[in-house]
Design a protein around this motif. Structure first.
Motif, PDB file in Angstrom:
ATOM      1  N   MET A   1      18.558  41.182  64.261  1.00 14.61           N
ATOM      2  CA  MET A   1      18.239  39.949  64.759  1.00 14.61           C
ATOM      3  C   MET A   1      17.980  39.006  63.443  1.00 14.61           C
ATOM      4  SD  MET A   1      15.294  38.930  67.404  1.00 14.61           S
ATOM      5  CE  MET A   1      13.974  39.837  66.986  1.00 14.61           C
ATOM      6  N   LEU A   2      18.537  37.861  63.679  1.00 13.50           N
ATOM      7  CA  LEU A   2      18.517  36.856  62.339  1.00 13.50           C
ATOM      8  C   LEU A   2      17.844  35.547  62.930  1.00 13.50           C
ATOM      9  CD1 LEU A   2      19.302  35.919  59.687  1.00 13.50           C
ATOM     10  CD2 LEU A   2      21.436  35.319  60.481  1.00 13.50           C
ATOM     11  N   ALA A   3      16.501  35.645  62.993  1.00 16.40           N
ATOM     12  CA  ALA A   3      15.443  34.618  63.557  1.00 16.40           C
ATOM     13  C   ALA A   3      15.303  33.579  62.463  1.00 16.40           C
ATOM     14  CB  ALA A   3      14.300  34.988  64.131  1.00 16.40           C
ATOM     15  N   ARG A   4      15.826  32.589  62.300  1.00 17.91           N
ATOM     16  CA  ARG A   4      15.847  31.873  61.105  1.00 17.91           C
ATOM     17  C   ARG A   4      16.066  30.310  61.553  1.00 17.91           C
ATOM     18  NH1 ARG A   4      14.405  36.157  59.432  1.00 17.91           N
ATOM     19  NH2 ARG A   4      14.614  36.865  57.075  1.00 17.91           N
ATOM     20  N   GLY A  98      10.092  29.049  57.141  1.00 20.19           N
ATOM     21  CA  GLY A  98      11.155  29.564  56.227  1.00 20.19           C
ATOM     22  C   GLY A  98      12.431  28.874  56.392  1.00 20.19           C
ATOM     23  N   ALA A  99      12.166  27.687  56.669  1.00 17.22           N
ATOM     24  CA  ALA A  99      13.470  26.741  57.009  1.00 17.22           C
ATOM     25  C   ALA A  99      14.125  26.794  55.949  1.00 17.22           C
ATOM     26  CB  ALA A  99      13.163  25.426  57.549  1.00 17.22           C
ATOM     27  N   LEU A 100      15.625  26.787  55.884  1.00 18.98           N
ATOM     28  CA  LEU A 100      16.326  26.589  54.792  1.00 18.98           C
ATOM     29  C   LEU A 100      17.247  25.252  54.914  1.00 18.98           C
ATOM     30  CD1 LEU A 100      18.083  27.605  52.125  1.00 18.98           C
ATOM     31  CD2 LEU A 100      19.765  28.730  53.786  1.00 18.98           C
ATOM     32  N   TYR A 101      17.461  24.537  53.845  1.00 18.25           N
ATOM     33  CA  TYR A 101      18.126  23.242  54.028  1.00 18.25           C
ATOM     34  C   TYR A 101      19.408  23.461  53.196  1.00 18.25           C
ATOM     35  CZ  TYR A 101      13.683  21.065  55.573  1.00 18.25           C
ATOM     36  OH  TYR A 101      12.452  20.533  56.344  1.00 18.25           O
ATOM     37  N   VAL A 102      20.662  23.323  53.890  1.00 15.93           N
ATOM     38  CA  VAL A 102      21.699  23.340  53.317  1.00 15.93           C
ATOM     39  C   VAL A 102      22.251  21.841  53.149  1.00 15.93           C
ATOM     40  CG1 VAL A 102      24.452  23.998  53.554  1.00 15.93           C
ATOM     41  CG2 VAL A 102      22.500  25.483  54.354  1.00 15.93           C
ATOM     42  N   TRP A 103      22.150  21.460  51.948  1.00 15.48           N
ATOM     43  CA  TRP A 103      22.825  20.286  51.103  1.00 15.48           C
ATOM     44  C   TRP A 103      24.031  20.153  51.032  1.00 15.48           C
ATOM     45  CZ3 TRP A 103      18.627  17.094  51.552  1.00 15.48           C
ATOM     46  CH2 TRP A 103      18.653  15.782  51.054  1.00 15.48           C
ATOM     47  N   PHE A 169      16.359  24.809  49.349  1.00 15.26           N
ATOM     48  CA  PHE A 169      17.533  24.144  49.360  1.00 15.26           C
ATOM     49  C   PHE A 169      18.634  24.748  48.640  1.00 15.26           C
ATOM     50  CE2 PHE A 169      14.362  21.042  50.364  1.00 15.26           C
ATOM     51  CZ  PHE A 169      14.942  19.928  51.099  1.00 15.26           C
ATOM     52  N   ILE A 170      19.543  24.900  49.274  1.00 19.56           N
ATOM     53  CA  ILE A 170      21.227  25.197  48.574  1.00 19.56           C
ATOM     54  C   ILE A 170      22.365  24.334  48.854  1.00 19.56           C
ATOM     55  CG2 ILE A 170      20.373  27.650  48.784  1.00 19.56           C
ATOM     56  CD1 ILE A 170      22.572  27.889  51.043  1.00 19.56           C
ATOM     57  N   ARG A 171      23.021  24.045  48.156  1.00 15.44           N
ATOM     58  CA  ARG A 171      24.266  23.059  48.315  1.00 15.44           C
ATOM     59  C   ARG A 171      25.453  23.779  48.726  1.00 15.44           C
ATOM     60  NH1 ARG A 171      25.472  18.594  43.638  1.00 15.44           N
ATOM     61  NH2 ARG A 171      26.794  17.223  44.836  1.00 15.44           N
ATOM     62  N   TYR A 172      25.925  23.063  49.663  1.00 17.31           N
ATOM     63  CA  TYR A 172      27.328  23.254  49.969  1.00 17.31           C
ATOM     64  C   TYR A 172      28.548  22.020  49.667  1.00 17.31           C
ATOM     65  CZ  TYR A 172      31.456  23.464  53.301  1.00 17.31           C
ATOM     66  OH  TYR A 172      32.621  23.663  53.765  1.00 17.31           O
ATOM     67  N   ASP A 173      29.491  22.547  48.958  1.00 18.59           N
ATOM     68  CA  ASP A 173      30.546  21.662  48.662  1.00 18.59           C
ATOM     69  C   ASP A 173      31.718  21.999  49.315  1.00 18.59           C
ATOM     70  OD1 ASP A 173      32.648  20.279  47.188  1.00 18.59           O
ATOM     71  OD2 ASP A 173      31.815  20.592  45.068  1.00 18.59           O
ATOM     72  N   MET A 174      32.220  21.204  50.238  1.00 15.74           N
ATOM     73  CA  MET A 174      33.382  21.505  51.223  1.00 15.74           C
ATOM     74  C   MET A 174      34.700  21.561  50.217  1.00 15.74           C
ATOM     75  SD  MET A 174      34.135  18.025  53.354  1.00 15.74           S
ATOM     76  CE  MET A 174      34.789  16.418  52.939  1.00 15.74           C
ATOM     77  N   LYS A 191      20.650  33.806  51.582  1.00 14.58           N
ATOM     78  CA  LYS A 191      19.471  33.209  50.957  1.00 14.58           C
ATOM     79  C   LYS A 191      18.440  33.021  52.329  1.00 14.58           C
ATOM     80  CE  LYS A 191      17.704  30.183  48.474  1.00 14.58           C
ATOM     81  NZ  LYS A 191      16.912  30.563  47.114  1.00 14.58           N
ATOM     82  N   CYS A 192      18.858  33.179  53.479  1.00 11.84           N
ATOM     83  CA  CYS A 192      17.654  33.046  54.418  1.00 11.84           C
ATOM     84  C   CYS A 192      16.913  34.365  54.488  1.00 11.84           C
ATOM     85  CB  CYS A 192      18.382  33.136  55.726  1.00 11.84           C
ATOM     86  SG  CYS A 192      19.272  31.231  56.515  1.00 11.84           S
ATOM     87  N   PHE A 193      17.629  35.519  54.074  1.00 13.58           N
ATOM     88  CA  PHE A 193      16.921  36.694  54.075  1.00 13.58           C
ATOM     89  C   PHE A 193      16.063  36.732  52.765  1.00 13.58           C
ATOM     90  CE2 PHE A 193      19.804  38.337  57.321  1.00 13.58           C
ATOM     91  CZ  PHE A 193      18.638  38.892  58.150  1.00 13.58           C
ATOM     92  N   GLN A 194      16.487  36.097  51.590  1.00  9.96           N
ATOM     93  CA  GLN A 194      15.801  36.265  50.440  1.00  9.96           C
ATOM     94  C   GLN A 194      14.585  35.566  50.508  1.00  9.96           C
ATOM     95  OE1 GLN A 194      18.513  34.593  47.363  1.00  9.96           O
ATOM     96  NE2 GLN A 194      19.989  36.068  47.896  1.00  9.96           N
ATOM     97  N   MET A 195      14.501  34.135  51.332  1.00 11.90           N
ATOM     98  CA  MET A 195      13.183  33.388  51.301  1.00 11.90           C
ATOM     99  C   MET A 195      12.142  34.235  51.910  1.00 11.90           C
ATOM    100  SD  MET A 195      14.930  29.829  52.550  1.00 11.90           S
ATOM    101  CE  MET A 195      13.504  29.247  52.459  1.00 11.90           C
ATOM    102  N   ASN A 196      10.812  33.887  51.208  1.00 18.67           N
ATOM    103  CA  ASN A 196       9.751  34.591  51.731  1.00 18.67           C
ATOM    104  C   ASN A 196       9.092  33.639  53.044  1.00 18.67           C
ATOM    105  OD1 ASN A 196       9.714  36.189  49.473  1.00 18.67           O
ATOM    106  ND2 ASN A 196       8.474  34.824  48.258  1.00 18.67           N
ATOM    107  N   LEU A 197       8.878  34.651  53.840  1.00 17.56           N
ATOM    108  CA  LEU A 197       8.378  33.845  55.172  1.00 17.56           C
ATOM    109  C   LEU A 197       6.777  34.297  55.432  1.00 17.56           C
ATOM    110  CD1 LEU A 197      11.135  35.024  57.593  1.00 17.56           C
ATOM    111  CD2 LEU A 197      10.652  32.824  56.774  1.00 17.56           C
TER     112      LEU A 197
END
Length: 197
Positions: A1-4, A98-103, A169-174, A191-197
């Motif tokens: 289960m990926l609850a993020r 534990g929200a992750l922002y994809v810039w 925050f991580i960056r995505y370059d299309m 990255k979601c799994f690496q983040m501390n909750l």
């Protein structure tokens, strides 16, 4: 289960929705998607959507938000009198979850600007000229302090910058990564799994 909770941010035309659609296809019914638009009361809208995202996360969903409070901070500064509220409380609450922002912003911002000019000839764009918005997204990622906008009382972005140094925050370059969305999806999930909750 990926609850993020994953929040995809960036100016128009940088691949946010395409990337989100790909992730939704990968996770199917385990993913919950929200696309946020302009609302007459942005604080209420963002607060309610954050609560819903947290609730869906607690239900075990991978929550994918297409825009949230950062868009209000940038677009409102350019197109209105500035941000309508201070998003710090919302940011802190989502951070606790534990929200992750994809810039979503390619490093070649001149190409992003050119793409927007091409796209606005092909389809109706909400904003005709977003060059300043693109520049703001880039500036707050990299934080060249001489270029930053002073948000006055709504200065959360100034406090968080440079975003590239923040663990949430991580960056995505299309332009560099858009050819392999499976790899991008894997990087986001890792990255979601690496983040501390």
């Amino acid at each position: 289960m990926l609850a993020r909770i994953v929040i995809f941010e960036g100016p128009d035309g940088v691949g946010k929705t395409t990337l989100i659609k790909h992730i939704k296809e990968q996770y199917g019914k385990d993913a919950y998607y929200m696309h946020l638009r302009v609302h007459k009361d942005m604080k209420l809208w963002h607060t309610a959507s954050a609560r819903l995202a947290i609730s869906k996360k607690q239900d075990g969903k991978l929550v994918l938000l297409d825009r949230h409070w950062p868009s209000e901070q940038f677009y409102s500064h350019i197109y209105r009198e500035g941000p309508s509220y201070d998003p710090e409380e919302i940011y802190r609450r989502l951070k606790l979850e534990g929200a992750l922002y994809v810039w979503c912003l390619p490093s070649d911002i001149e190409q992003v600007k050119q793409n927007h000019r091409i796209n606005r000839e092909k389809r109706k764009e909400a904003y005709y000229d977003i060059d300043k918005v693109i520049q703001m997204y880039n500036d707050y990622w990299n934080y060249p302090t001489s270029n930053l906008i002073n948000f006055h009382q709504n200065n959360l972005m100034d406090t968080l910058a440079p975003l590239k140094k923040r663990p949430d925050f991580i960056r995505y370059d299309m332009f560099k990564e858009g050819h392999d969305l499976n790899a991008v999806t894997e990087r986001i999930i890792d990255k979601c799994f690496q983040m501390n909750l």
